[in-house]
Design a protein around this motif. Sequence first.
Motif: not given
Length: 352
Positions: A326-342
């Motif tokens: 879960x922690x690996x998934x959450x870190x990757x998901x949030x990182x992808x979300x931040x990049x996508x929003x930018x």
Amino acid sequence: MNKFKHILCLALMLFCFMPLMASEEENGKVDVNGTVLGHIKDSYEWHVYGSHENAVVFHLPVIVYSSTGWHLFLSDKILEGKVYEGLTIAEEGPNAGKIVELADGEEKSVFDISITKTVCVLFIDSLILLLIILLPARWYRKHKPSDEAPKGFTGFIEMLVMYVMENMIEPSIGKGYEKYAPYLLTCFFFIFTCNVLGIIPFPPFGGNLTGNIACTFFLALCTFVVTQFSGTKHYWKDIFWPEVPLALKAIPLMPLIEFVGIFTKPFALMIRLFANMMAGHAIALSITCVIFVAATMGYAMLAGLGFVSVLMSIFMLTLECLVCFIQAMVFTQLSATFIGLARIHPEGEVHE
């Protein structure tokens, strides 16, 4: 037969946790606080089993630069208050737990690049991660896309890669996600590998790498850099000149809030991963310590508390296995979300 398997599993779990227990006893009492903290924090040695003169310890290399030049030796020469070549480990003060130079009765900081337990675990986990990636890559080099799908370990890795790509990276980033996939996949597999190997309670595993804030800080910093360099002019416009009433821009209240948000997002990534993994290790070790505390209280307490502690330890280990993913998934998901929003235009289209 089933009962025998259950008993064997319990015995195996206790045997695996025995090396984790420092068994630091004073006057017949188990030092729970010292045991838990000793296995969570970084150190210049790698404790394997036992305590005091019966302890089995790997002494790691010390590499420091002081006013007298470079020094290279094993850590056993400066442990427990020993002084070697004018160097020792500070026991209190701002440099507590760090190597310092003793000069005229004062402690001076040194340039320290020693191979500590965390560094050693990082090397081991990185080597294992390379094998995890290169072995499936070798299979793909020998097969064509039209061949039958891989099975076993290679098939498992392919399943994870496809899951991360299709459910995290592509939906969050959108068009042009391919160039960010190598970084995000590396984050996922690195964190997942470190988390899983961290709950294996005996060397060369058992290191709490993702429970070390220096490691999570670097991962969050990488996401921060990738996000900022991926930002479009619309991303920066929304930060320094957002679509709000002119009065809020002129103060400037909203630009300040948006600018602070640039740093709070990676900070949250760092703390979330660090806190969850450190807390999980601490709780699992604390519950296991109950067995050894109960043993000092007599057989009756050992039979009662020990049995409950074993069950709770099994539950915590099972939960930790889930948390690792879960922690690996959450870190990757949030990182992808931040990049996508930018990278998104005000109209919702991805910038290319």
